[in-house]
Design a protein around this motif. Structure first.
Motif, PDB file in Angstrom:
ATOM      1  N   GLY A 121       0.806  -1.256   0.206  1.00 59.52           N
ATOM      2  CA  GLY A 121      -0.026  -0.065   0.002  1.00 59.52           C
ATOM      3  C   GLY A 121       1.179   1.251  -0.174  1.00 59.52           C
ATOM      4  N   SER A 154       3.562  -0.406  -6.599  1.00 58.45           N
ATOM      5  CA  SER A 154       3.232  -1.103  -7.844  1.00 58.45           C
ATOM      6  C   SER A 154       2.105   0.828  -8.704  1.00 58.45           C
ATOM      7  CB  SER A 154       1.932  -2.049  -7.874  1.00 58.45           C
ATOM      8  OG  SER A 154       1.557  -2.540  -6.957  1.00 58.45           O
ATOM      9  N   THR A 155       1.511   1.099  -7.858  1.00 55.16           N
ATOM     10  CA  THR A 155       1.479   2.540  -8.830  1.00 55.16           C
ATOM     11  C   THR A 155       2.594   3.411  -9.340  1.00 55.16           C
ATOM     12  OG1 THR A 155      -0.483   2.689  -6.618  1.00 55.16           O
ATOM     13  CG2 THR A 155       0.171   4.552  -7.986  1.00 55.16           C
TER      14      THR A 155
HETATM   15  N1  LIG Z   1      -7.218   1.404  -8.378  1.00 58.60           N
HETATM   16  C1  LIG Z   1      -6.972   1.818  -7.606  1.00 58.60           C
HETATM   17  N2  LIG Z   1      -8.080   2.704  -7.775  1.00 58.60           N
HETATM   18  C2  LIG Z   1      -7.803   2.691  -6.230  1.00 58.60           C
HETATM   19  N3  LIG Z   1      -7.287   3.288  -4.400  1.00 58.60           N
HETATM   20  C3  LIG Z   1      -6.123   2.907  -5.686  1.00 58.60           C
HETATM   21  C4  LIG Z   1      -6.210   1.564  -7.142  1.00 58.60           C
HETATM   22  N4  LIG Z   1      -4.718   0.809  -6.777  1.00 58.60           N
HETATM   23  C5  LIG Z   1      -4.098   1.218  -5.566  1.00 58.60           C
HETATM   24  N5  LIG Z   1      -4.964   1.872  -5.004  1.00 58.60           N
HETATM   25  C6  LIG Z   1      -4.528   2.398  -3.151  1.00 58.60           C
HETATM   26  O1  LIG Z   1      -3.167   3.459  -2.966  1.00 58.60           O
HETATM   27  C7  LIG Z   1      -2.424   2.640  -2.572  1.00 58.60           C
HETATM   28  C8  LIG Z   1      -1.254   2.152  -3.197  1.00 58.60           C
HETATM   29  O2  LIG Z   1      -1.116   1.059  -3.866  1.00 58.60           O
HETATM   30  P1  LIG Z   1      -0.188   0.214  -4.203  1.00 58.60           P
HETATM   31  O3  LIG Z   1      -0.133   1.745  -5.631  1.00 58.60           O
HETATM   32  O4  LIG Z   1      -0.529  -0.287  -5.404  1.00 58.60           O
HETATM   33  O5  LIG Z   1       1.093  -0.261  -3.062  1.00 58.60           O
HETATM   34  P2  LIG Z   1       2.008  -1.662  -3.244  1.00 58.60           P
HETATM   35  O6  LIG Z   1       2.074  -1.625  -4.510  1.00 58.60           O
HETATM   36  O7  LIG Z   1       2.777  -0.861  -3.038  1.00 58.60           O
HETATM   37  O8  LIG Z   1       1.106  -2.587  -2.732  1.00 58.60           O
HETATM   38  C9  LIG Z   1      -2.758   1.761  -1.389  1.00 58.60           C
HETATM   39  O9  LIG Z   1      -3.569   2.662  -0.122  1.00 58.60           O
HETATM   40  C10 LIG Z   1      -4.352   1.216  -2.474  1.00 58.60           C
HETATM   41  O10 LIG Z   1      -5.641   1.632  -1.843  1.00 58.60           O
END
Ligand SMILES: Nc1ncnc2c1ncn2[C@@H]1O[C@H](COP(=O)(O)OP(=O)(O)O)[C@@H](O)[C@H]1O
Ligand SMILES: [Mg+2]
Lengths: 344, 256
Positions: free
Chosen positions: B42, B46-47
């Motif tokens: 979180g 990934s983002t």
């Molecule tokens: N498609 C999405 N819509 C809304 N929130 C998202 C989405 N994808 C990720 N998030 C939120 O963005 C934040 C970062 O997520 P992410 O990039 O997946 O983190 P990681 O890969 O480090 O676990 C988290 O709080 C997650 O809940």
């Protein structure tokens, strides 16, 4: 804020139910004649009045902690978790349900003129027996003609299905929420879904009547009617499958620099193809049954033959036709079930 | 000093539901680096990767790829970017029902016309290069098997081969070993290192385990709540840093 959106649904539900019950009570009390029953405007006003009272009542009761049926049905999960279990007859909502079902059953008896007397009437019964006797002594002389006609019906269903497949296939992607993500895409999605729901809600029989005026009575009108109905149904079913595909392969293909069309073809189509085939086989099966019915209103095939003999009360011939239909429907039903099972 | 292959400037990503996944992230990536991004679940890893290859659209900020801002480009240009910046995923994201070979050929989609690709007309050159990369990741003999009949580790290697077939300049890896067992994990990481060293492809990988980071990374960035909290050499991450990134009381889980 959003958590209380359900209050609207609850209020609408409760107020509609109250208005309905109020109307029933009023009919019983005032025993209106035909003319009064047909006064739509006045009746609508009475009903509207009922909903207003019902809404207020629902609101008050729930505020006092008396849970109405609407509350029971629509309350969100987080509230349900805290609710205590009660035997249904100790709750308001339980009584609401019992009264509703009870009243509706009695009203139903009256409206449908349900009559044990008619059912046991001796003359009527004898007539039915003559009919049955004819049916169980089919006139096999018309069997060849019946077979020819059912073949026509099967082909009607087949053509309608085959013609609907490519159209529904293409439309299904435009009717899937997870594909139509852009703003214009969403607009297309909504209008397509609406259009499909409307054409699906028009029965195939109605389409058949429309088309028999358009292209003339016969099998072609039947095929067109079934096709419209199949396109609408298949598009809906196909697009629902598209909406459940897993995101992984889509991201995988997108990440290679693929176009939208390539992504659909390589990431989505492989995931949906088996369910698509399964739904399509089922559709053909349904279409054979519908084609029979459509024949009754001039769509050609076995249905048209059936209505001719029915009109002349030639029961042994009708018996033969029913036999042929039953056999084909049973066969297609079984075959399609086996096929769909194998495709899982 | 040469120009960095990638420069991230003040990158912000706010999802439509209001979640601020990235709150102004800036860093450079040099050509040939094996950059690892760590951080709690979180934290926005990934983002970040998806904003680089434009699977997601950044809300604001810049992503300079070879000096050019790609953060707002559209259409055809997005696909060109994705072709040059390949990606592999935690769950491999192959097409299950297709063969290994067919999956690897997907790496050529960006170079092949839509109609041609739909009818399966890939050039001999494409097929040869697919075969070459399957050989590189050591599963050439599995080319005709269905992808979903392979083990997790093998599937990830197919995904690597697919990515390489794109001839990318950068390879993004989103937790590439998170769903693999420890032994397979090292095999896959070793292939990634080979891709990095032998083919000179810049790698940006999200990882969970510090032991892997120390073994493979040339540089580390740590994200916390959408912000960079550490940037430096993997050797310099000590227990204190580890606690800052992952929270007090966490112990590194070692994979060996
Ligand atoms: N498609 C999405 N819509 C809304 N929130 C998202 C989405 N994808 C990720 N998030 C939120 O963005 C934040 C970062 O997520 P992410 O990039 O997946 O983190 P990681 O890969 O480090 O676990 C988290 O709080 C997650 O809940
Ligand atoms: Mg992640």
């Amino acid at each position: 804020m959003n958590q209380n959106g359900y209050v609207w649904k609850r209020t609408i539900f409760d107020s509609l139910m109250f208005a309905y019950l109020l109307c029933v009570v009023l009919v019983v009390i005032f025993d209106p004649d035909q003319k009064e029953l047909l006064d739509l405007e006045q009746n609508f006003q009475v009903f509207l009045f009922g909903t207003v009272i019902g809404a207020g009542l629902s609101f008050l009761l729930n505020k006092k902690g008396w849970k109405t049926l609407g509350e029971m049905i629509f309350e969100p999960p987080f509230k349900k978790a805290h609710a205590e279990e009660e035997t249904f007859w100790k709750t308001l909502s339980g009584w609401q349900l019992v009264i509703f079902v009870g009243v509706t059953f009695v009203v139903g008896l009256v409206v449908t003129r349900f009559s044990i007397y008619e059912l046991l009437d001796e003359d009527g019964f004898a007539g039915a027996m003559r009919l049955f006797k004819g049916l169980v002594n089919p006139n096999l002389a018309i069997l060849p003609k019946a077979v020819l006609n059912i073949v026509e019906t099967i082909f009607m269903a087949f053509m309608a299905t085959i013609l609907a497949i490519p159209i529904a296939f293409v439309l299904s992607f435009f009717a899937a929420k997870n594909i139509m993500t852009s703003r214009t895409g969403f607009a297309i999605y909504i209008s397509l879904r609406t259009l499909m729901n409307v054409s699906r809600s028009i029965e195939a029989v109605i389409w058949a009547i429309i088309f028999s005026v358009w292209v003339g009575i016969g099998t072609f009108a039947g095929v067109l009617a079934l096709m419209i109905h199949s396109i609408a149904s298949l598009t809906k079913q196909y697009s629902e499958i598209v909406e459940t595909v897993s995101e992984g392969p889509i991201e995988g293909i997108q990440s290679t620099g693929a176009t939208k069309l390539q992504t659909i073809w390589f990431a989505i189509v492989p995931q949906v193809i088996l369910p698509y085939i399964s739904f399509t086989v089922y559709r053909w099966d349904i279409n054979i049954r519908m084609a029979t019915i459509i024949g009754l209103v001039g769509g050609g095939g076995i249905g048209t033959m059936l209505i001719q003999y029915l009109g002349q009360a030639m029961w042994p011939e009708v018996g033969t036709i029913i036999m042929v239909i039953a056999f084909v429907v049973w066969f297609m039903d079984t075959a399609s079930a086996y096929l769909r099972e194998a495709l899982k | 000093m040469t120009e960095p292959i990638l420069q991230i400037r003040n990158l912000v990503k706010t999802y439509p539901n209001g979640t601020q996944a990235l709150k102004g992230v800036s860093f450079d990536v040099q050509k040939g680096e094996f950059l690892v991004i760590i951080g709690l679940s979180g934290s926005g890893k990934s983002t970040l990767l998806r904003c680089i290859n434009r699977l997601h659209d950044p809300t604001s900020g810049e992503v300079l790829f070879n000096g050019r801002d790609i953060s707002q480009v559209q259409g055809e240009e997005v696909r060109t970017i994705r072709r040059k910046i390949a990606m592999i995923f935690q769950h491999f994201n192959l097409i299950p029902r297709h063969t290994v070979m067919s999956n690897v050929l997907m790496g050529r989609l960006g170079f092949t016309g839509t109609v041609k690709s739909i009818f399966g007309f890939f050039s001999d050159q494409d097929k040869n290069s697919a075969m070459k990369y399957l050989e590189l990741v050591g599963i050439k003999e599995k080319a005709k098997m269905r992808a979903d009949n392979l083990s997790g580790g093998q599937q990830q290697r197919v995904a690597i081969a697919r990515a390489l077939t794109q001839n990318p300049e950068i390879l993004l890896a989103d937790e590439p070993v998170a769903s693999l067992d420890p032994a397979t994990c090292h095999t896959v990481m070793d292939y990634l290192r080979e891709v990095n060293k032998e083919l000179g492809i810049t790698i940006i990988a999200n990882l969970h385990f510090l032991s892997l980071v120390r073994e493979y990374a040339t540089r580390v960035i740590a994200l916390k709540g959408g912000e960079i909290v550490y940037q430096g050499s993997p050797k310099d991450i000590d227990e204190a840093w580890f606690e800052r990134i992952y929270g007090v009381g966490t112990k590194d889980i070692r994979i060996n």
